[in-house]
Scaffold this active site. Structure first.
Site, short mmCIF file in Angstrom:
data_model
loop_
_atom_site.label_atom_id
_atom_site.label_comp_id
_atom_site.label_asym_id
_atom_site.label_seq_id
_atom_site.Cartn_x
_atom_site.Cartn_y
_atom_site.Cartn_z
N CYS A 110 51.40 -3.89 -70.37
CA CYS A 110 50.01 -4.35 -70.52
C CYS A 110 49.37 -3.48 -71.59
O CYS A 110 48.58 -2.59 -71.29
CB CYS A 110 49.26 -4.25 -69.20
N CYS A 232 43.39 2.90 -63.47
CA CYS A 232 42.16 3.68 -63.59
C CYS A 232 41.27 3.37 -62.39
O CYS A 232 40.09 3.06 -62.52
CB CYS A 232 41.44 3.43 -64.91
#
Length: 482
Positions: A110, A232
């Site tokens: 990604c 994250c």
């Protein structure tokens, strides 16, 4: 900043007595990071020419903090030369902790916008293969630009569902990085809009996607290879539970220790898997950066059924030099290549319509896959001429081309060049200064033809030189607007 009640309750449970310290960190300024592109310049050499005061990021060897309120590094010619990438400090950690070696085959699943992919490329050098994928074609275009700006040539830029890649790359990669799409809880302080996005699509939504992606990546990894999984966010479902799902589905994987730092916090054990403490949590109240989670995993040989069959099939699909080479190099291309001191393997040259590419070695057959770029675009064959590409200019080192216009960063013509203007460079062509710049090259300096335009020795792009005038060939889509 008002946080969702459900999120606050979860963080209280996760952090205990540290919860208030976490809440207090929202009153602090965000941290800005700059990562030196060691594919082009060493950290030591960059520090010698850097015009700003920087503070080292202690857990990233080539990372620095800068004052984002007073300087704009993206508006400096060194940025246009690809000498650094602007990246949030904690986000530098995944690519830093994946132990990539030259000549390996590496996948960033990604990859957009390219912060992690460009660091993986710097570790590979000019050897091996970097496959950078993003399912969004628009994001993949930005990814390609950042890779080209950073001088990466041994690349594939793909835009596919990770599941579709399996049939092309089964057990092909030595290292895989998955910076998975996530609920973004670790970025609430940096980007307040993430809070609204979290309320619309929370951890439950993303955890299903993450488990699918990591399982697909496992099938593309060689036995003995390594995956670095990161998010994250703070939620256990997106972090430790995703790792557990991989270990349950692929028992040949094990969690590895990674290089530590005093601010790193251990992962949270679950279901008698104490080894989850080897994974890493980054909290913004413990370190000068935003929130992150990382897990480094290694694939063993046990349980890898049909491995030999898969590898044999891959070997059959792989063609030498990826393209088989051009049967005959066109005269105009051969003339241009004569100006390069860069060694090129003719078997890796490939011609697609008018475009000439230099392909990574040992690629599988890519027919049917959606990609934006395979290899380094050298340029285009036009009628009776060859035009070198912006990507080639960024890939080259100054000493690898025999006609160079090297401007000082203080020269106002650098900014004019980046805006696309025609330049008067007669002063550089009418005396010996240009030859001095190329001292030791062993080539005679000319005053016409394609010139590699550099700033302080680092390429920016091309220009066409004639009679002391440089016709600007800087890529139109990259030109500065002001």
């Amino acid at each position: 900043m008002k946080l969702p009640v459900a999120f606050e309750e979860k963080m209280k449970d996760l952090l205990g007595e540290e919860f208030q310290d976490y809440i207090d960190c929202y009153e602090e300024k965000r941290y800005y990071g700059l990562r030196v592109n060691t594919l082009k310049i060493s950290v030591e050499d960059f520090q010698k020419i850097c015009p700003w005061k920087l503070e080292p990021i202690p857990w990233i060897e080539n990372g620095f903090y800068y004052d984002g309120d007073s300087i704009q590094p993206a508006k400096h010619p060194y940025y246009a030369a690809g000498l650094y990438y602007l990246q949030e400090p904690s986000a530098m950690t995944p690519a830093n902790r994946l132990p990539v070696q030259p000549r390996e085959k590496v996948l960033d699943v990604c990859a957009a916008p390219g912060g992690k992919a460009t660091e993986l490329a710097s570790k590979l050098g000019r050897e091996g293969v970097l496959a950078a994928n993003d399912i969004s074609s628009s994001r993949a275009k930005g990814l390609l630009k950042n890779l080209e700006l950073s001088g990466v040539g041994n690349l594939l830029v793909l835009s596919e569902e990770p599941g579709k890649l399996i049939s092309y790359f089964r057990e092909y990669f030595d290292k895989i990085l998955i910076d998975a799409p996530c609920s973004g809880e670790g970025m609430f302080r940096k980007e307040k809009r993430m809070v609204k996005a979290w309320e619309e699509h929370g951890p439950e939504f993303f955890s299903k996607i993450q488990k699918s992606i990591i399982a697909q990546a496992a099938e593309m990894l060689k036995p003995g290879g390594m995956i670095l999984y990161s998010t994250c966010t703070f939620d256990r479902r997106e972090n430790e539970e995703t790792i557990l799902s991989l270990l349950e589905q692929f028992p040949e994987f094990e969690i590895c220790e990674m290089k530590g730092y005093e601010g790193f916090r251990p992962g949270i054990p679950k279901d008698d898997r104490e080894d989850l403490v080897k994974t890493v949590r980054i909290f913004p109240h413990c370190m000068k950066g935003e929130g992150h989670y990382l897990a480094l995993l290694k694939k063993g040989s046990e349980g890898c059924e049909n491995t030999e069959t898969n590898l044999e099939r891959q070997k059959k699909q792989t063609v030498p030099g990826s393209a088989g080479g051009l049967k005959k190099i066109p005269e105009e291309l051969e003339e241009f290549l004569g100006h390069l001191t860069l060694p090129l393997d003719p078997s890796r040259l490939d011609l697609k319509k008018e475009r000439v590419y230099y392909m990574p070695a040992e690629l599988p057959d890519l027919k049917g896959i959606r990609f934006l770029r395979t290899g380094l675009l050298l340029g285009e064959l036009k009628k009776n001429r060859f035009e070198p590409s912006q990507a080639l200019a960024m890939y080259l080192k100054m000493e690898e081309y025999d006609q160079v216009l090297n401007l000082s960063v203080e020269d106002e013509r650098v900014h004019r060049y980046l805006k696309g203007e025609t330049l008067d460079v007669s002063d550089l062509c009418s005396n010996s200064s240009q030859k001095k710049q190329k001292a030791g090259s062993g080539r005679k300096q000319k005053d016409k033809g394609w010139s590699l335009v550099c700033v302080d020795g680092y390429p920016l792009g091309w220009g066409k030189l004639a009679s002391g005038t440089l016709k600007n060939k800087y890529l139109p889509g990259w030109r500065w607007q002001s």
